[in-house]
Design an enzyme around this catalytic site. Structure first.
Site, mmCIF file in Angstrom:
data_model
loop_
_atom_site.group_PDB
_atom_site.id
_atom_site.type_symbol
_atom_site.label_atom_id
_atom_site.label_comp_id
_atom_site.label_asym_id
_atom_site.label_seq_id
_atom_site.Cartn_x
_atom_site.Cartn_y
_atom_site.Cartn_z
ATOM 1 N N CYS A 85 -1.188 -7.004 4.595
ATOM 2 C CA CYS A 85 -1.812 -5.856 3.940
ATOM 3 C C CYS A 85 -2.265 -4.909 5.037
ATOM 4 C CB CYS A 85 -2.985 -6.304 3.077
ATOM 5 S SG CYS A 85 -3.884 -4.937 2.316
ATOM 6 N N GLY A 86 -1.645 -3.733 5.124
ATOM 7 C CA GLY A 86 -1.931 -2.818 6.228
ATOM 8 C C GLY A 86 -3.328 -2.238 6.191
ATOM 9 N N ASN A 87 -3.786 -1.790 5.011
ATOM 10 C CA ASN A 87 -5.158 -1.299 4.912
ATOM 11 C C ASN A 87 -6.141 -2.441 5.125
ATOM 12 O OD1 ASN A 87 -4.690 1.484 4.345
ATOM 13 N ND2 ASN A 87 -4.170 0.969 2.233
ATOM 14 N N ASN A 158 6.417 -7.840 4.159
ATOM 15 C CA ASN A 158 6.407 -8.009 2.712
ATOM 16 C C ASN A 158 7.413 -7.028 2.126
ATOM 17 O OD1 ASN A 158 4.970 -5.668 3.179
ATOM 18 N ND2 ASN A 158 3.166 -6.254 2.047
ATOM 19 N N ASN A 192 6.765 -4.483 -4.023
ATOM 20 C CA ASN A 192 5.890 -3.338 -4.206
ATOM 21 C C ASN A 192 6.799 -2.123 -4.346
ATOM 22 O OD1 ASN A 192 3.208 -4.696 -3.332
ATOM 23 N ND2 ASN A 192 4.648 -5.181 -1.699
ATOM 24 N N GLU A 210 1.532 -2.005 -6.716
ATOM 25 C CA GLU A 210 1.542 -3.194 -5.879
ATOM 26 C C GLU A 210 1.683 -4.448 -6.732
ATOM 27 O OE1 GLU A 210 -1.008 -3.736 -2.488
ATOM 28 O OE2 GLU A 210 -1.939 -1.785 -2.870
ATOM 29 N N ARG A 211 2.552 -5.331 -6.293
ATOM 30 C CA ARG A 211 2.665 -6.593 -6.985
ATOM 31 C C ARG A 211 1.376 -7.379 -6.828
ATOM 32 N NH1 ARG A 211 6.724 -11.457 -5.487
ATOM 33 N NH2 ARG A 211 5.047 -11.838 -4.005
ATOM 34 N N CYS A 219 -1.737 1.910 -0.139
ATOM 35 C CA CYS A 219 -1.104 0.669 0.294
ATOM 36 C C CYS A 219 -0.578 0.895 1.701
ATOM 37 C CB CYS A 219 0.029 0.277 -0.656
ATOM 38 S SG CYS A 219 1.016 -1.133 -0.109
ATOM 39 N N GLY A 220 -1.177 0.231 2.677
ATOM 40 C CA GLY A 220 -0.813 0.471 4.071
ATOM 41 C C GLY A 220 0.618 0.100 4.391
ATOM 42 N N THR A 221 1.054 -1.087 3.959
ATOM 43 C CA THR A 221 2.440 -1.470 4.219
ATOM 44 C C THR A 221 3.389 -0.551 3.453
ATOM 45 O OG1 THR A 221 2.288 -3.152 2.479
ATOM 46 C CG2 THR A 221 1.962 -3.889 4.751
#
Length: 301
Positions: A85-87, A158, A192, A210-211, A219-221
């Protein structure tokens, strides 16, 4: 009456993608899917897109790397495990610094997707090294509300399906209260889904489903996946991208193989929460056996 436990917590967010943060150095307090859903419930709990537990990597089952690193144990709002999770990575770094759990503003953090670097920048924003970014060689598809879109598969530790919308589609009018469909052969573990409006070659606007969490404000990623998909679309191997999400703005530095994600990360509250040892299940929630299974299957937001 259910037995209640008192847990200390912090609440933080990165561009309004929000998290409950727990400190459990030795993994002494089991964290169930039911408890995660309770904590993330915006009406009956604290409210968040996910839960992040700070645990020393040596106490994580299956971890065979450096045991003294802090491990980002991330769970989606539905209780499923997540790889990255980027964030959350940036907020986790901020949490470790403010809790005096580290003595540097440049960290290496263990995650289910491997090691990731995080550092505080001079302007106070956090920069996260997101690792390898893999863009699928062939187009895939996303279907939503009767429309089928061409999409790009991107792996940022991911899975993501990125839709670069045409100018004839109003990004703000998409109904993301329900999940889009995607090719299960390309995304056997789910995905996602990002919908993107290209404002300019390196200036993008994005919304995401997001899943495991539904639509989130950021969503960072997904932001990194969006930048990589745009770079692939315009034929540029690298570049810097500004991505506006409903919760704010994030910047991506992409070199064609790896990416850095730059943006705010703030801790907004600390306190104590009463957690039922068997957090109450609402109608439609998984039964205990299903919840246990969810804890062993990566949800990968």
């Amino acid at each position: 009456m259910s037995h209640m436990e008192t847990w200390g917590f912090a609440k933080g967010h990165g561009t309004h993608n929000d998290f409950v943060l727990l400190k459990d150095r030795t993994g002494s307090v089991p964290l169930t899917a039911e408890q995660v859903r309770f904590l993330c419930d915006r009406h009956g709990g604290i409210g968040a897109d996910g839960v992040i537990r700070a645990i020393k990597a040596g106490h994580v089952p299956g971890w065979d790397g450096e045991p003294d690193l802090w491990f980002m144990d991330y769970r989606n709002a539905d209780g499923s495990l997540a790889e990255m999770c980027g964030n959350g990575l940036r907020v986790f770094g901020r949490f470790l610094m403010e809790e005096d759990l580290v003595d540097s503003n440049e960290l290496v953090i263990a995650t289910r997707a491997g090691l990731r670097g995080v550092r505080e920048m001079p302007d106070g924003r956090m920069c996260a090294q997101m690792g390898a970014v893999r863009v699928g060689p062939e187009p895939t598809w996303v279907a939503h509300d009767g429309t089928r879109y061409e999409a790009t598969a991107v792996d940022v530790g991911n899975p993501h399906a990125v839709v670069l919308l045409g100018d004839d589609v109003d990004l703000s009018l998409l109904d993301l209260s329900h999940p889009p469909q995607f090719d299960p052969d390309v995304f056997p573990a789910g995905a996602n889904v990002e919908f993107v409006h290209v404002n300019d070659r390196h200036d993008l606007s994005m919304r995401v489903h997001e899943r495991g969490s539904g639509e989130t404000l950021s969503c960072g990623t997904g932001v990194v996946a969006t930048a990589a998909a745009q770079a692939h679309a315009i034929g540029e191997p690298s570049g810097d991208y500004a991505v506006t999400v409903p919760g704010g703005r994030l910047d991506v530095a992409y070199d064609g193989e790896r990416a850095e994600l730059i943006g705010p990360a703030v801790i907004v509250a600390r306190g104590e929460v009463l957690v039922p040892d068997r957090a109450s299940r609402r109608a439609g929630d998984p039964a205990p056996a299903e919840a246990a299974a969810a804890e062993t299957e990566p949800g990968r937001p």
